[in-house]
Design a protein around this motif. Structure first.
Motif, PDB file in Angstrom:
ATOM      1  N   VAL A 106       1.022  -1.072  -0.152  1.00  0.00           N
ATOM      2  CA  VAL A 106      -0.011  -0.119   0.162  1.00  0.00           C
ATOM      3  C   VAL A 106       0.762   1.297  -0.125  1.00  0.00           C
ATOM      4  O   VAL A 106       0.559   2.234  -0.889  1.00  0.00           O
ATOM      5  CB  VAL A 106      -1.062   0.011   1.068  1.00  0.00           C
ATOM      6  CG1 VAL A 106      -1.801   1.341   1.364  1.00  0.00           C
ATOM      7  CG2 VAL A 106      -1.852  -1.121   0.943  1.00  0.00           C
ATOM      8  N   PHE A 107       1.821   1.329   0.844  1.00  0.00           N
ATOM      9  CA  PHE A 107       2.741   2.374   0.948  1.00  0.00           C
ATOM     10  C   PHE A 107       3.441   2.624  -0.675  1.00  0.00           C
ATOM     11  O   PHE A 107       3.698   3.804  -1.053  1.00  0.00           O
ATOM     12  CB  PHE A 107       4.038   2.242   1.883  1.00  0.00           C
ATOM     13  CG  PHE A 107       3.612   2.622   3.308  1.00  0.00           C
ATOM     14  CD1 PHE A 107       2.515   2.552   3.835  1.00  0.00           C
ATOM     15  CD2 PHE A 107       4.608   3.380   3.963  1.00  0.00           C
ATOM     16  CE1 PHE A 107       1.916   2.779   5.116  1.00  0.00           C
ATOM     17  CE2 PHE A 107       4.314   3.973   5.262  1.00  0.00           C
ATOM     18  CZ  PHE A 107       2.871   3.507   5.770  1.00  0.00           C
ATOM     19  N   ALA A 108       3.870   1.658  -1.209  1.00  0.00           N
ATOM     20  CA  ALA A 108       4.567   1.563  -2.309  1.00  0.00           C
ATOM     21  C   ALA A 108       3.664   2.242  -3.415  1.00  0.00           C
ATOM     22  O   ALA A 108       3.919   3.110  -4.282  1.00  0.00           O
ATOM     23  CB  ALA A 108       5.034   0.245  -2.904  1.00  0.00           C
ATOM     24  N   LEU A 109       2.572   1.949  -3.263  1.00  0.00           N
ATOM     25  CA  LEU A 109       1.430   2.309  -4.395  1.00  0.00           C
ATOM     26  C   LEU A 109       1.137   3.863  -4.216  1.00  0.00           C
ATOM     27  O   LEU A 109       0.878   4.474  -5.006  1.00  0.00           O
ATOM     28  CB  LEU A 109       0.157   1.561  -4.384  1.00  0.00           C
ATOM     29  CG  LEU A 109      -0.891   1.896  -5.071  1.00  0.00           C
ATOM     30  CD1 LEU A 109      -0.680   2.073  -6.770  1.00  0.00           C
ATOM     31  CD2 LEU A 109      -2.356   1.144  -5.016  1.00  0.00           C
ATOM     32  N   ALA A 110       0.887   3.942  -2.838  1.00  0.00           N
ATOM     33  CA  ALA A 110       0.711   5.497  -2.455  1.00  0.00           C
ATOM     34  C   ALA A 110       1.703   6.540  -2.820  1.00  0.00           C
ATOM     35  O   ALA A 110       1.650   7.444  -3.452  1.00  0.00           O
ATOM     36  CB  ALA A 110       0.479   5.646  -0.928  1.00  0.00           C
ATOM     37  N   GLY A 111       3.102   5.957  -2.777  1.00  0.00           N
ATOM     38  CA  GLY A 111       4.331   6.952  -3.352  1.00  0.00           C
ATOM     39  C   GLY A 111       4.171   6.967  -4.805  1.00  0.00           C
ATOM     40  O   GLY A 111       4.663   7.922  -5.365  1.00  0.00           O
ATOM     41  N   ALA A 112       3.937   5.717  -5.399  1.00  0.00           N
ATOM     42  CA  ALA A 112       3.780   5.587  -6.846  1.00  0.00           C
ATOM     43  C   ALA A 112       2.704   6.881  -7.135  1.00  0.00           C
ATOM     44  O   ALA A 112       2.940   7.427  -8.271  1.00  0.00           O
ATOM     45  CB  ALA A 112       3.500   4.410  -7.452  1.00  0.00           C
ATOM     46  N   LEU A 113       1.770   6.909  -6.595  1.00  0.00           N
ATOM     47  CA  LEU A 113       0.793   7.956  -7.125  1.00  0.00           C
ATOM     48  C   LEU A 113       1.338   9.467  -6.803  1.00  0.00           C
ATOM     49  O   LEU A 113       1.032  10.158  -7.613  1.00  0.00           O
ATOM     50  CB  LEU A 113      -0.357   7.680  -6.027  1.00  0.00           C
ATOM     51  CG  LEU A 113      -1.300   6.332  -6.683  1.00  0.00           C
ATOM     52  CD1 LEU A 113      -2.416   6.304  -5.651  1.00  0.00           C
ATOM     53  CD2 LEU A 113      -1.846   6.343  -8.034  1.00  0.00           C
ATOM     54  N   VAL A 114       2.059   9.674  -5.940  1.00  0.00           N
ATOM     55  CA  VAL A 114       2.683  10.681  -5.581  1.00  0.00           C
ATOM     56  C   VAL A 114       3.780  11.008  -6.565  1.00  0.00           C
ATOM     57  O   VAL A 114       3.705  12.486  -7.380  1.00  0.00           O
ATOM     58  CB  VAL A 114       3.406  10.786  -4.181  1.00  0.00           C
ATOM     59  CG1 VAL A 114       4.160  12.165  -3.876  1.00  0.00           C
ATOM     60  CG2 VAL A 114       2.423  10.789  -3.215  1.00  0.00           C
ATOM     61  N   VAL A 115       4.472  10.149  -7.067  1.00  0.00           N
ATOM     62  CA  VAL A 115       5.416  10.575  -8.222  1.00  0.00           C
ATOM     63  C   VAL A 115       4.529  10.724  -9.374  1.00  0.00           C
ATOM     64  O   VAL A 115       4.890  11.636 -10.152  1.00  0.00           O
ATOM     65  CB  VAL A 115       6.293   9.182  -8.426  1.00  0.00           C
ATOM     66  CG1 VAL A 115       6.992   9.445  -9.796  1.00  0.00           C
ATOM     67  CG2 VAL A 115       7.054   8.947  -7.199  1.00  0.00           C
ATOM     68  N   ALA A 116       3.335   9.992  -9.700  1.00  0.00           N
ATOM     69  CA  ALA A 116       2.531  10.499 -10.879  1.00  0.00           C
ATOM     70  C   ALA A 116       1.914  11.785 -10.907  1.00  0.00           C
ATOM     71  O   ALA A 116       1.849  12.441 -11.831  1.00  0.00           O
ATOM     72  CB  ALA A 116       1.509   9.450 -10.812  1.00  0.00           C
TER      73      ALA A 116
END
Length: 269
Positions: free
Chosen positions: A206-216
């Motif tokens: 979940v953290f990795a996905l949340a971080g990926a959304l911030v990068v996006a």
């Protein structure tokens, strides 16, 4: 260092190892565990179509809507503050089992700041603030990206969160979280190991996905994508087989909450 400075540092180090600090740490670990239990349950409910904000503040908002909820959220705020104080004391004076190594102390410093913010969020909820955590995060991202170089800062922050998520997944799969415990009864160790494996891995994903959304969000200059934990879980829900995936992740977060209760009881602090 002057004798007065040495005395202050010595007093601070003694306080960081005191019984009171231990209780603050255990209170904070308990508050964190309960919140993750609630987030996991909310994630399962959202997978079934219920509208809710699926993050720490959303979980506390769910609690405060019930009788005696204000008291419980107040206890959670105190627990988060205790957790923040414990982690910041580790950053200042060293982490149990790791001494004064820089890496663990930096991690403790970051965790201390995060839980200080969660304590503030809980207090603001008690004072009647209805601004969701996801909305706040989008607002922060928009404010930072409005400045020169802001998109780079947001992107780097997102990449750091992705790194934290990947590290948690590795920790879950390798069971390195078990180093936080010393002696455990055999049956308890088996249960803690399995709950920690599932829960830590789910939390990391979940953290990795949340971080990926911030990068996006930084890449596309769209702060609405920086939705934090809530945004990550709802993005997962909107994918093919999303409700099933979100239910599995929600159950994984419930497992982390149960593991967290064991950590609050048995962890070396």
């Amino acid at each position: 260092m002057t004798s007065e400075g040495a005395r202050i540092v010595g007093a601070g180090r003694a306080a960081s190892k005191s019984r009171q600090m231990e209780w603050a740490a255990r209170a904070g670990l308990t508050a964190r565990a309960v919140v993750y239990l609630l987030i996991g349950v909310l994630a399962v409910l959202v997978a079934q179509g219920r509208p809710a904000e699926v993050d720490q503040k959303g979980a506390l908002a769910e609690v405060i809507s019930h009788p005696f909820g204000g008291w419980l959220v107040g206890l959670a705020a105190a627990g988060f503050a205790g957790y923040a104080l414990w982690r910041l004391s580790e950053a200042a004076f060293g982490v149990v089992g790791k001494g004064r190594a820089v890496g663990p102390r930096v991690q403790s410093f970051a965790r201390g700041l995060i839980y200080a913010f969660l304590a503030f969020s809980a207090i603001s909820l008690l004072q009647g603030s209805n601004t969701g955590q996801s909305t706040q995060q989008k607002g922060y991202a928009a404010a930072v990206m409005a400045h020169p170089g802001g998109r780079w800062l947001v992107g780097i922050a997102g990449a750091v969160v992705v790194g934290v998520g990947v590290a948690l997944v590795i920790e879950g799969l390798r069971l390195t979280f078990m180093r936080n415990f010393s002696a455990l009864p055999a049956r308890v160790r088996t249960l803690v190991t399995q709950l920690g494996r599932v829960g830590t891995t789910a939390r990391g994903l979940v953290f990795a996905l949340a971080g990926a959304l911030v990068v996006a969000a930084a890449w596309t200059y769209d702060p609405d994508k920086a939705g934090g934990l809530d945004g990550a879980l709802k993005t997962l829900r909107d994918q093919p087989f999303g409700p099933v995936l979100l239910t599995l992740v929600g159950l994984g977060l419930v497992a982390f909450g149960l593991y967290g209760l064991a950590e609050a009881r048995y962890r070396r602090v």
